[in-house]
Design a protein around this motif. Structure first.
Motif, PDB file in Angstrom:
ATOM      1  N   TYR A 207      51.168  44.489  43.232  1.00 33.52           N
ATOM      2  CA  TYR A 207      50.649  44.635  41.876  1.00 33.52           C
ATOM      3  C   TYR A 207      49.212  44.135  41.860  1.00 33.52           C
ATOM      4  N   TYR A 208      48.521  44.380  40.764  1.00 34.39           N
ATOM      5  CA  TYR A 208      47.173  43.846  40.617  1.00 34.39           C
ATOM      6  C   TYR A 208      47.000  43.283  39.211  1.00 34.39           C
ATOM      7  N   TYR A 209      46.091  42.324  39.115  1.00 30.16           N
ATOM      8  CA  TYR A 209      45.737  41.735  37.823  1.00 30.16           C
ATOM      9  C   TYR A 209      44.403  42.302  37.358  1.00 30.16           C
ATOM     10  N   LEU A 210      44.337  42.619  36.076  1.00 28.43           N
ATOM     11  CA  LEU A 210      43.102  43.070  35.436  1.00 28.43           C
ATOM     12  C   LEU A 210      42.299  41.857  34.967  1.00 28.43           C
ATOM     13  N   PRO A 211      41.011  42.036  34.679  1.00 26.44           N
ATOM     14  CA  PRO A 211      40.220  40.916  34.153  1.00 26.44           C
ATOM     15  C   PRO A 211      40.844  40.279  32.915  1.00 26.44           C
ATOM     16  N   SER A 212      41.604  41.054  32.154  1.00 27.63           N
ATOM     17  CA  SER A 212      42.258  40.527  30.952  1.00 27.63           C
ATOM     18  C   SER A 212      43.463  39.644  31.276  1.00 27.63           C
ATOM     19  N   GLY A 213      43.911  39.675  32.536  1.00 28.82           N
ATOM     20  CA  GLY A 213      45.105  38.933  32.923  1.00 28.82           C
ATOM     21  C   GLY A 213      46.361  39.783  32.958  1.00 28.82           C
TER      22      GLY A 213
END
Length: 271
Positions: A207-213
């Motif tokens: 998975y990946y995290y976006l700048p927003s969390g």
């Protein structure tokens, strides 16, 4: 030749592959007599499903000394077992089978669709930590940021990717692996299936995290049975299937190959 290098457009190729996929008998166990089954060695471990944004759904049987993968989207079955770990691949639609040594399989480039996943950029580990969730021992790997890509190659566009991420958005990827203590070839085959690097533990989620969390899945896993058993007879292609040379064709339905050829307007050699 590489096919669709860095093509981060799962909806496009995924739709093509899904449209060409049919209900295939390859995911069904072969028929054997009760006497033959009674003599089989039994493998005990996990039964899971894994779903990727690139390659659809896999059902995977895992044990300390064997693995079996069935692709619901592409219709192939793949297996290997100790002590030799020869990798067998077969298809029920065309009644074809092939076999290759583990080392050759791992260094090959046979699984076309895994090139379009963000997992293709998860190559260098920044850090890792071990955690426990319930009874599961997990290893969580972090990787350098990758950029959201709105298509690539023939399909490059300066827009959003399929998850709605703006082109160029920094994504922070992680990989979660189960620390099962299984033989290394089990984890190597699963990693190769998803174009992940070879690391300790059986890869189960990415998975990946976006700048927003907020997080988005690259690879999703569900454990269906923690006390699953399967027999040797289900790890071998039917002897009646025709033995063929190993190629990308074994990992695609005829309809999927035809679709790819239509896209390019020429014959695609899938060697």
């Amino acid at each position: 030749m590489r096919y669709f290098p860095k093509l981060y457009s799962p909806s496009l190729l995924g739709a093509i592959l899904a449209a060409a996929a049919v209900a295939l008998p390859t995911c069904m166990p072969s028929t054997f007599t009760s006497a033959a089954l009674a003599q089989d060695s039994v493998h005990r471990g996990l039964k899971v499903t894994q779903q990727t944004e690139a390659s659809g759904i896999y059902e995977i049987w895992l044990s300390p000394d064997a693995i079996r993968v069935s692709s619901a989207t592409a219709g192939f079955v793949m297996s290997a077992r100790a002590p030799k770990w020869q990798v067998q691949i077969w298809r029920g639609d065309r009644k074809e089978r092939s076999e290759v040594g583990l080392a050759e399989f791992l260094k090959g480039d046979l699984l076309l669709t895994n090139h379009i996943s963000y997992a293709a950029d998860m190559r260098k580990v920044l850090s890792q930590k071990r955690v426990t969730k319930g009874t599961d021992k997990l290893i969580v790997y972090r990787f350098p940021p990758i950029e959201a890509v709105g298509g690539s190659g023939l399909f490059t566009y300066d827009g959003n990717d399929d998850a709605g991420n703006r082109h160029g958005t920094k994504l922070m990827p992680e990989l979660m692996s189960l620390d099962l203590g299984y033989a290394r070839p089990v984890s190597q085959i699963v990693a190769k299936l998803h174009n992940l690097i070879d690391l300790p533990g059986v890869p189960v989620n990415a998975y990946y995290y976006l700048p927003s969390g907020k997080s988005e899945n690259i690879l999703d896993c569900r454990i269906l049975d923690r006390h699953f058993t399967f027999k040797d007879s289900l790890l071998t292609a039917p002897a009646s299937y025709k033995k063929v040379a190993l190629s990308k064709n074994l990992f695609l339905t005829k309809g999927q190959v035809d679709m790819l050829q239509d896209m390019y307007g020429t014959k695609v050699e899938l060697k």
